[in-house]
Design an enzyme around this catalytic site. Structure first.
Site, PDB file in Angstrom:
ATOM      1  CG  ASP A  13      -2.104  -1.141   1.312  1.00  0.00           C
ATOM      2  OD1 ASP A  13      -2.123  -1.677   0.403  1.00  0.00           O
ATOM      3  OD2 ASP A  13      -2.018  -1.686   2.202  1.00  0.00           O
ATOM      4  CD  GLU A  14       4.811  -0.591  -0.493  1.00  0.00           C
ATOM      5  OE1 GLU A  14       3.687  -0.674  -1.146  1.00  0.00           O
ATOM      6  OE2 GLU A  14       5.241  -1.596   0.238  1.00  0.00           O
ATOM      7  CE  LYS A  16       2.546  -2.459  -4.462  1.00  0.00           C
ATOM      8  NZ  LYS A  16       1.841  -2.144  -2.835  1.00  0.00           N
ATOM      9  CE  LYS A  18       0.661  10.219  -7.405  1.00  0.00           C
ATOM     10  NZ  LYS A  18       1.334  11.261  -6.411  1.00  0.00           N
ATOM     11  N   GLY A  40      -4.712  -3.992  -3.681  1.00  0.00           N
ATOM     12  CA  GLY A  40      -5.564  -3.097  -3.983  1.00  0.00           C
ATOM     13  C   GLY A  40      -4.747  -1.513  -4.239  1.00  0.00           C
ATOM     14  CG  HIS A  41      -2.351  -1.524  -6.723  1.00  0.00           C
ATOM     15  ND1 HIS A  41      -1.306  -1.972  -7.753  1.00  0.00           N
ATOM     16  CD2 HIS A  41      -2.094  -2.213  -5.773  1.00  0.00           C
ATOM     17  CE1 HIS A  41      -0.574  -2.718  -7.316  1.00  0.00           C
ATOM     18  NE2 HIS A  41      -1.002  -2.985  -6.055  1.00  0.00           N
ATOM     19  CD  GLN A 223       0.312  -8.812  -2.798  1.00  0.00           C
ATOM     20  OE1 GLN A 223       0.791  -9.485  -3.903  1.00  0.00           O
ATOM     21  NE2 GLN A 223      -0.874  -8.453  -3.116  1.00  0.00           N
ATOM     22  N   GLY A 414       0.339  14.347  -2.813  1.00  0.00           N
ATOM     23  CA  GLY A 414      -1.086  14.041  -2.894  1.00  0.00           C
ATOM     24  C   GLY A 414      -1.461  12.777  -3.838  1.00  0.00           C
TER      25      GLY A 414
HETATM   26  P1  GDP Z   1      -0.621   0.541  -3.543  1.00  0.00           P
HETATM   27  O1  GDP Z   1      -1.239  -0.949  -3.247  1.00  0.00           O
HETATM   28  O2  GDP Z   1       0.749   0.508  -3.389  1.00  0.00           O
HETATM   29  O3  GDP Z   1      -1.010   0.641  -4.871  1.00  0.00           O
HETATM   30  O4  GDP Z   1      -1.292   1.479  -2.638  1.00  0.00           O
HETATM   31  P2  GDP Z   1      -2.680   1.684  -2.274  1.00  0.00           P
HETATM   32  O5  GDP Z   1      -3.533   2.323  -3.481  1.00  0.00           O
HETATM   33  O6  GDP Z   1      -3.199   0.659  -1.769  1.00  0.00           O
HETATM   34  O7  GDP Z   1      -2.612   2.756  -1.059  1.00  0.00           O
HETATM   35  C1  GDP Z   1      -2.156   4.065  -1.114  1.00  0.00           C
HETATM   36  C2  GDP Z   1      -3.079   5.200  -1.135  1.00  0.00           C
HETATM   37  O8  GDP Z   1      -2.387   6.397  -0.908  1.00  0.00           O
HETATM   38  C3  GDP Z   1      -4.049   5.555  -2.289  1.00  0.00           C
HETATM   39  O9  GDP Z   1      -5.332   5.612  -1.813  1.00  0.00           O
HETATM   40  C4  GDP Z   1      -3.294   6.253  -3.243  1.00  0.00           C
HETATM   41  O10 GDP Z   1      -4.359   7.281  -3.914  1.00  0.00           O
HETATM   42  C5  GDP Z   1      -2.907   7.413  -2.171  1.00  0.00           C
HETATM   43  N1  GDP Z   1      -1.769   8.031  -2.534  1.00  0.00           N
HETATM   44  C6  GDP Z   1      -0.672   7.640  -3.264  1.00  0.00           C
HETATM   45  N2  GDP Z   1       0.253   8.605  -3.456  1.00  0.00           N
HETATM   46  C7  GDP Z   1      -0.074   9.449  -2.448  1.00  0.00           C
HETATM   47  C8  GDP Z   1       0.575  10.690  -2.050  1.00  0.00           C
HETATM   48  O11 GDP Z   1       1.772  10.939  -2.543  1.00  0.00           O
HETATM   49  N3  GDP Z   1      -0.254  11.562  -1.042  1.00  0.00           N
HETATM   50  C9  GDP Z   1      -1.396  11.259  -0.688  1.00  0.00           C
HETATM   51  N4  GDP Z   1      -2.024  11.887   0.344  1.00  0.00           N
HETATM   52  N5  GDP Z   1      -1.905  10.169  -0.993  1.00  0.00           N
HETATM   53  C10 GDP Z   1      -1.264   9.325  -2.069  1.00  0.00           C
HETATM   54  P1  IMO Z   2      -0.973  -4.230  -2.367  1.00  0.00           P
HETATM   55  O1  IMO Z   2      -0.451  -4.510  -3.613  1.00  0.00           O
HETATM   56  C1  IMO Z   2      -0.925  -4.627   1.998  1.00  0.00           C
HETATM   57  C2  IMO Z   2      -1.358  -9.101   3.351  1.00  0.00           C
HETATM   58  C3  IMO Z   2      -2.607  -9.430   4.047  1.00  0.00           C
HETATM   59  C4  IMO Z   2      -2.018 -10.362   5.180  1.00  0.00           C
HETATM   60  C5  IMO Z   2      -0.966 -11.104   4.062  1.00  0.00           C
HETATM   61  C6  IMO Z   2      -1.267 -12.559   3.615  1.00  0.00           C
HETATM   62  O2  IMO Z   2      -2.368  -3.496  -2.210  1.00  0.00           O
HETATM   63  O3  IMO Z   2       0.032  -3.572  -1.391  1.00  0.00           O
HETATM   64  P2  IMO Z   2      -3.140 -12.953   1.394  1.00  0.00           P
HETATM   65  O4  IMO Z   2      -4.598 -12.552   1.272  1.00  0.00           O
HETATM   66  O5  IMO Z   2      -2.218 -12.309  -0.040  1.00  0.00           O
HETATM   67  O6  IMO Z   2      -2.764 -14.447   1.606  1.00  0.00           O
HETATM   68  O7  IMO Z   2      -2.570 -12.108   2.922  1.00  0.00           O
HETATM   69  O8  IMO Z   2      -0.325 -10.096   3.359  1.00  0.00           O
HETATM   70  N1  IMO Z   2      -1.231  -8.374   1.949  1.00  0.00           N
HETATM   71  C7  IMO Z   2      -1.428  -6.969   1.817  1.00  0.00           C
HETATM   72  N2  IMO Z   2      -1.088  -5.991   2.508  1.00  0.00           N
HETATM   73  N3  IMO Z   2      -0.892  -4.569   0.416  1.00  0.00           N
HETATM   74  C8  IMO Z   2      -1.394  -5.660  -0.118  1.00  0.00           C
HETATM   75  O9  IMO Z   2      -1.349  -5.578  -1.475  1.00  0.00           O
HETATM   76  C9  IMO Z   2      -1.420  -6.923   0.389  1.00  0.00           C
HETATM   77  N4  IMO Z   2      -1.710  -8.191  -0.209  1.00  0.00           N
HETATM   78  C10 IMO Z   2      -1.905  -9.014   0.921  1.00  0.00           C
HETATM   79  O10 IMO Z   2      -3.184  -8.349   4.831  1.00  0.00           O
HETATM   80  O11 IMO Z   2      -1.205  -9.753   6.107  1.00  0.00           O
HETATM   81 MG    MG Z   3      -2.741  -1.564  -1.832  1.00  0.00          MG
END
Ligand code: GDP
Ligand code: IMO
Ligand code: MG
Length: 428
Positions: A13-14, A16, A18, A40-41, A223, A414
């Site tokens: 959830d860093e 990626k 975006k 979840g991206h 992940q 943002g």
């Molecule tokens: P991913 O799984 O690595 O793609 O990340 P996620 O989408 O799960 O979570 C990142 C969240 O941060 C999302 O809601 C993005 O819209 C948001 N986001 C990404 N980059 C930034 C940023 O630089 N600032 C802010 N405020 N939100 C961001």
């Molecule tokens: P993105 O791509 C954050 C975590 C789950 C659990 C562990 C194992 O959005 O960064 P699983 O269902 O894969 O067997 O669960 O991994 N996990 C994540 N945590 N971001 C994810 O994906 C994740 N995908 C799995 O919460 O701890």
């Molecule tokens: Mg995510």
């Protein structure tokens, strides 16, 4: 033109999605190489929010070919729900391509995921419940189902039957659950075959030819390194190779063809699910990061655990992935914090250690050693260049760069596509 891997440098959830979406307009292919709809991206385009799970972010970019590689596990029901949802919002998904060798998540593996967690009790992992672990286990156990099996009904039925001999035994005799019917499972899977057929692509051949033609490829990791089956905090990990090496095994493009390896890291850190997390905050600062950062899972809606930036994890991510660049995200979330803590090393049994320990027990016992940096109060969400950032924010980024052992090439201020300060292009 290069091949670029985008990989999570923390616990997921860093941002990626975006980062991948942003490069999309300049690339020919975006390839998902690992995981499935546990990802979840979230991508924000012109103020409109898209939550992608199975599909790579390139799907949002006209002209780009989104690809699901052999390393991915595919829930066919989710595949078509996501496609339909995007189509209903006016997104053309006709260019999506999928590898014959990608594995399928059958319905029984979602049940297996749930019963495995139940069986673990207090030692549960907190999985996303999407059947990911059991499907990768079947792959390794050589009882998995692949996309190509959809086109040979008798082989598919034999494989489902073989797998269900094991699964039904467990479900019925050990867990007291209902078993699955071979024909019902087979027929459900076959019902997708005609719709999948036009998406088939010989992914390995096509991607290698694309590179020969000088086209640009982005590999979008799901992940992150700390959730990698080999390099993460096992057993509190997912079941795939999330790290950069996984981009090669998960697509069939060899390591010498990769030009850039980009680690995406938040300016702080989060984790969902169970497992060690040295810089986790249990006080009002953790709560603040969660609320200001909107740290709730895109896939499961669970609150994310929040903590300060961990430079030990960043250095480890840099080692494991041989990072060439870091994309630092969510710097804006730190605005208004008077003093920002950064973990620079760990203390283990009274000793200072700079590297991640290789034992889970040690990882549970390390204590973060913090350094403290002055924060800033100015709104940075419209800053377009590094120089426009307040001095304290610039200093914080430069300090993270030094501590992480890798240059920070872009900075997120943002969620919007344009809310990124580019210091060094990732595609040159
Ligand atoms: P991913 O799984 O690595 O793609 O990340 P996620 O989408 O799960 O979570 C990142 C969240 O941060 C999302 O809601 C993005 O819209 C948001 N986001 C990404 N980059 C930034 C940023 O630089 N600032 C802010 N405020 N939100 C961001
Ligand atoms: P993105 O791509 C954050 C975590 C789950 C659990 C562990 C194992 O959005 O960064 P699983 O269902 O894969 O067997 O669960 O991994 N996990 C994540 N945590 N971001 C994810 O994906 C994740 N995908 C799995 O919460 O701890
Ligand atoms: Mg995510």
């Amino acid at each position: 033109m290069p091949a670029v891997i985008i990989v999570g440098a923390q616990w997921g959830d860093e941002g990626k999605g975006k980062a991948s979406d942003q490069l999309g307009t300049q690339v020919d292919y975006v390839v998902k190489y690992n995981g499935g709809n546990n990802a979840g991206h979230t991508v924000v385009v012109d103020g409109e929010k898209f939550a992608l799970h199975l599909l790579p972010a390139g799907i949002l970019t006209p002209g780009c070919t989104p690809v699901i590689g052999n390393g991915v596990v595919v829930d066919l029901d989710v595949l078509f729900s996501e496609i339909e949802e995007l189509n209903s919002r006016g997104i053309d998904t006709s260019k999506l391509r999928i590898s014959n060798n990608a594995h399928i998540i059958p319905s029984y593996n979602k049940t297996m995921d749930a019963v495995n967690e139940r069986m673990l009790g207090s030692r549960k992992l907190g999985t996303t419940g999407r059947g990911i672990g059991p499907t990768y286990a079947d792959k390794m156990n050589r009882i998995g189902l692949r996309i190509q099996d959809l086109f040979d009904p008798s082989i598919l039925r034999q494989k489902v039957e073989g797998a269900l001999q094991q699964k039904n035994g467990l479900l019925e005799k050990v867990y007291g659950e209902d078993g699955f019917d071979v024909d019902a499972v087979t027929n459900e899977l076959l019902s997708y075959a005609d719709r999948v057929k036009p998406m088939l692509m010989n992914v390995t051949a096509e991607l290698n030819h694309a590179l020969d033609r000088g086209e640009t490829l982005v590999f979008e990791g799901g992940q992150a390194v700390m959730l990698d089956i080999d390099h993460g905090t096992y057993p509190f990990v997912t079941s795939s190779s999330c790290s950069a090496a996984g981009a090669c095994t998960g697509s069939g493009v060899g390591p010498r063809r990769i030009d850039r390896i980009v680690g995406v890291a938040k300016a702080y850190i989060t984790r969902v699910g169970e497992g060690p997390f040295p810089t986790e905050l249990f006080d009002e600062w953790g709560e603040r990061l969660r609320e200001v950062g909107g740290e709730y899972g895109t896939t499961t809606g669970r609150p994310r655990r929040c903590g300060w930036y961990d430079a030990v994890v960043a250095r480890y991510a840099s080692q494991v992935n041989s990072l060439t660049d870091i994309v630092l995200t969510k710097l804006d979330v730190l605005t208004g914090i008077e003093q920002i803590s950064v973990c620079v090393a760990y203390e283990l049994d009274g000793q200072r250690i700079e590297d991640l320990p290789d034992s889970q027990t040690d990882m549970r016992h390390v204590k973060p050693i913090y350094e403290y940096f002055p924060g800033w109060t100015e709104d940075i969400s419209q800053c377009a260049t590094f120089e426009e950032l307040p001095q304290a924010a610039q200093d914080y980024v430069l300090k993270l760069e030094e501590l992480s052992g890798c240059r920070i090439s872009s900075i997120g201020v943002g969620p919007g596509r344009d809310q990124t300060i580019v210091r060094t292009s990732l595609l040159d």
